[in-house]
Write a protein that holds these residues in place. Sequence first.
Motif, PDB file in Angstrom:
ATOM      1  N   LYS A  41       0.807  -1.465  -0.515  1.00 38.91           N
ATOM      2  CA  LYS A  41      -0.197   0.035  -0.277  1.00 38.91           C
ATOM      3  C   LYS A  41       0.858   1.205  -0.090  1.00 38.91           C
ATOM      4  O   LYS A  41       0.711   1.882  -0.479  1.00 38.91           O
ATOM      5  N   TYR A  58     -11.897   2.781  -5.710  1.00 41.11           N
ATOM      6  CA  TYR A  58     -12.228   1.837  -4.077  1.00 41.11           C
ATOM      7  C   TYR A  58     -10.948   1.971  -3.477  1.00 41.11           C
ATOM      8  O   TYR A  58      -9.872   2.475  -4.177  1.00 41.11           O
ATOM      9  N   PRO A  59     -11.001   1.702  -2.090  1.00 39.77           N
ATOM     10  CA  PRO A  59      -9.501   2.100  -1.445  1.00 39.77           C
ATOM     11  C   PRO A  59      -8.972   1.260  -1.789  1.00 39.77           C
ATOM     12  O   PRO A  59      -9.026  -0.151  -2.525  1.00 39.77           O
ATOM     13  N   GLU A  61      -5.957  -0.543  -0.418  1.00 43.89           N
ATOM     14  CA  GLU A  61      -5.761  -2.384   0.107  1.00 43.89           C
ATOM     15  C   GLU A  61      -6.982  -2.851  -0.609  1.00 43.89           C
ATOM     16  O   GLU A  61      -6.638  -4.310  -1.029  1.00 43.89           O
TER      17      GLU A  61
END
Length: 82
Positions: A41, A58-59, A61
């Motif tokens: 990340k 989207y996030p 991770e």
Amino acid sequence: MKIKAPTFADLFAEISPQLGGARRTKFLETLDRIIPWQDLKSLIGPYYSEGKRGAQPYPLELMIRIHFLQLVYNLSDPMCEE
């Protein structure tokens, strides 16, 4: 005759009743132990879209985990979306 490739839901529906999801859970726990998610990340983060234009991303991770599963199970982008 066109053969439709199985989706994630199809694959997990097959193993969940038989194994109670134990195999899937063990696999995901193993991934959490051996994959340095936070390191990945931090490496990818500076290059990941901030969502200033277009749809919100989207996030990071979550996307890393999805991409990894896509590689492990040899899934196309549309199959991952399903």
